[in-house]
Design a protein around this motif. Sequence first.
Motif, PDB file in Angstrom:
ATOM      1  N   LEU A  41       0.809  -1.230   0.000  1.00 45.11           N
ATOM      2  CA  LEU A  41       0.000   0.000   0.000  1.00 45.11           C
ATOM      3  C   LEU A  41       0.842   1.280   0.000  1.00 45.11           C
ATOM      4  N   GLY A  42       2.095   1.171   0.442  1.00 39.46           N
ATOM      5  CA  GLY A  42       3.002   2.330   0.417  1.00 39.46           C
ATOM      6  C   GLY A  42       2.622   3.451   1.374  1.00 39.46           C
ATOM      7  N   ASN A  43       1.806   3.168   2.363  1.00 38.80           N
ATOM      8  CA  ASN A  43       1.379   4.195   3.317  1.00 38.80           C
ATOM      9  C   ASN A  43       2.094   3.951   4.646  1.00 38.80           C
ATOM     10  N   GLU A  44       2.752   4.983   5.174  1.00 36.78           N
ATOM     11  CA  GLU A  44       3.493   4.824   6.439  1.00 36.78           C
ATOM     12  C   GLU A  44       2.581   4.283   7.551  1.00 36.78           C
ATOM     13  N   LEU A  45       1.308   4.670   7.526  1.00 30.52           N
ATOM     14  CA  LEU A  45       0.403   4.195   8.580  1.00 30.52           C
ATOM     15  C   LEU A  45       0.090   2.710   8.436  1.00 30.52           C
ATOM     16  N   SER A  47       2.551   0.645   7.921  1.00 24.76           N
ATOM     17  CA  SER A  47       3.850   0.020   8.201  1.00 24.76           C
ATOM     18  C   SER A  47       3.909  -0.249   9.708  1.00 24.76           C
ATOM     19  N   PRO A  48       4.848  -1.092  10.138  1.00 21.60           N
ATOM     20  CA  PRO A  48       4.964  -1.351  11.578  1.00 21.60           C
ATOM     21  C   PRO A  48       5.220  -0.061  12.357  1.00 21.60           C
ATOM     22  N   ARG A  49       6.132   0.771  11.833  1.00 19.28           N
ATOM     23  CA  ARG A  49       6.460   1.998  12.565  1.00 19.28           C
ATOM     24  C   ARG A  49       5.229   2.902  12.674  1.00 19.28           C
ATOM     25  N   GLY A  50       4.483   3.030  11.591  1.00 22.44           N
ATOM     26  CA  GLY A  50       3.267   3.857  11.606  1.00 22.44           C
ATOM     27  C   GLY A  50       2.257   3.311  12.607  1.00 22.44           C
ATOM     28  N   ARG A  51       2.108   2.000  12.626  1.00 23.63           N
ATOM     29  CA  ARG A  51       1.137   1.402  13.560  1.00 23.63           C
ATOM     30  C   ARG A  51       1.598   1.577  15.007  1.00 23.63           C
ATOM     31  N   ILE A  52       2.901   1.490  15.204  1.00 21.41           N
ATOM     32  CA  ILE A  52       3.431   1.667  16.567  1.00 21.41           C
ATOM     33  C   ILE A  52       3.092   3.081  17.064  1.00 21.41           C
ATOM     34  N   TYR A  53       3.244   4.097  16.187  1.00 19.63           N
ATOM     35  CA  TYR A  53       2.892   5.467  16.571  1.00 19.63           C
ATOM     36  C   TYR A  53       1.401   5.572  16.896  1.00 19.63           C
ATOM     37  N   LEU A  54       0.581   4.966  16.059  1.00 21.13           N
ATOM     38  CA  LEU A  54      -0.874   5.036  16.289  1.00 21.13           C
ATOM     39  C   LEU A  54      -1.241   4.396  17.632  1.00 21.13           C
ATOM     40  N   ILE A  55      -0.636   3.249  17.906  1.00 25.57           N
ATOM     41  CA  ILE A  55      -0.945   2.532  19.158  1.00 25.57           C
ATOM     42  C   ILE A  55      -0.472   3.359  20.350  1.00 25.57           C
ATOM     43  N   LYS A  56       0.739   3.895  20.226  1.00 18.52           N
ATOM     44  CA  LYS A  56       1.308   4.699  21.319  1.00 18.52           C
ATOM     45  C   LYS A  56       0.390   5.880  21.639  1.00 18.52           C
TER      46      LYS A  56
END
Length: 432
Positions: A41-45, A47-56
């Motif tokens: 999908l090419g979307n940072e959100l 990606s693992p890092r994007g999801r980690i930010y969202l969860i945090k």
Amino acid sequence: MQTNFTAEQLADPHVATSEQILRKCVHCGFCTATCPTYVTLGNELDSPRGRIYLIKDMLENGRPADEQVVTHIDRCLSCLSCMTTCPSGVDYMHLVDHARMHIENTYRRPFWDRVTRNLLAAVLPYPRRFRLALHAAALGRPFAGLLKRVKGMEPFGAMLDLAPRHVPKRSSSARPGTHPAAGTKRGRVAILSGCAQPVLKPEINEATIRLLTRLGVEVVAPAGEVCCGSLVHHMGREEQALEAARRNVDVWLREMENGGLDAIIVTASGCGTTIKDYGFMLRLDPAYAEKAAKVSALARDVTEYLATLDLPPQETKRLTVAYHSACSMQHGQKITTLPKTLLKNAGFTVRDPAEGHLCCGSAGTYNILQPEISAKLKARKVKNLEATRPDVIATGNIGCITQIATGTEVPILHTVELLDWAYGGEKPAGLA
Ligand code: SF4
Ligand code: SF4
């Protein structure tokens, strides 16, 4: 990564665990390159890092999950490729498990999403219900295309597509009982009967039992065992998952005390990853924490156990096997070379497909709940597997078998079916 949780928030043991995980992430982004959803999908959100930010952000602010978080967490396959890549040892698995629990407890999904998830949770873990559902799916199959075009109904279309045209007969391998060792007994193991696998492909446990008993191992299928809980665990339905785990822990402990067990043999790597995590899942339950840890320590993928039996090398066969390493096998359990070594030793020519680290898009119920992304990943996987020009594809997880089989004409078998054949068993029906 710096975190900002209050002492009150950290009093919740789930939050405390997630905080420790978050602190390890150094935002390097190495994990994005090997994440199937980011690659697709090419979307940072996504990606693992994007999801980690969202969860945090969600956990730190003590917020209920919102549509954005749910969208991107739902798109995560829980393939754990990011954990293999991460140089900092971020335990993404337990972080996303917590996020899914939080979503389940705080977010009201749209109507059809709720219906689909309730249906999956009420049917898939129960072999009888699942068998009935597969028979019903045969009648509904002509409507699959139509359902896939109606918003909200796509998962029902995906379910019909995945259902096999022919439902195998019930197998004795799925019933409780003891299968005695042939000749001198050199071990005793319990086998996980499973939920969907014995309905879809009873040949897998039949081959396992044949092979192990021929090698002198007594195999017991204990009464009272249920689904390992992984399907509902990945939907965030923690209580249902923990209840399943407790029941299995009781069953296997009883078996350990009665006849002794060298291992609990698991032939679906998705289930193996979950059972090996029972110790963590039940860590907060004083009555089960220790018992669950004991069970986890005894769980073995069938190939792990076979590797301890010193199987003799076999004559070379004219059969090229493309080995598909399930995510739960390579990333979840870190079993990478073992199945291939066993296959080579058994006389097969083994080939590795390109992009072997990428998920096939099966991922438990993912191919039903996220059919579009799943279809893209399947096409990519099949292309890479077929490029090795195999006679047969081998893998160690029923989910991958079902998924890949709908995208190729190349037969796909469980690794143990080939090993059983190489060591004196019947030729697998799938190769006929
Ligand atoms: S588990 Fe898989 S899909 Fe999810 S973030 Fe990690 S690599 Fe991506
Ligand atoms: S590779 Fe590990 S440390 Fe780097 S961003 Fe991904 S999870 Fe964080």
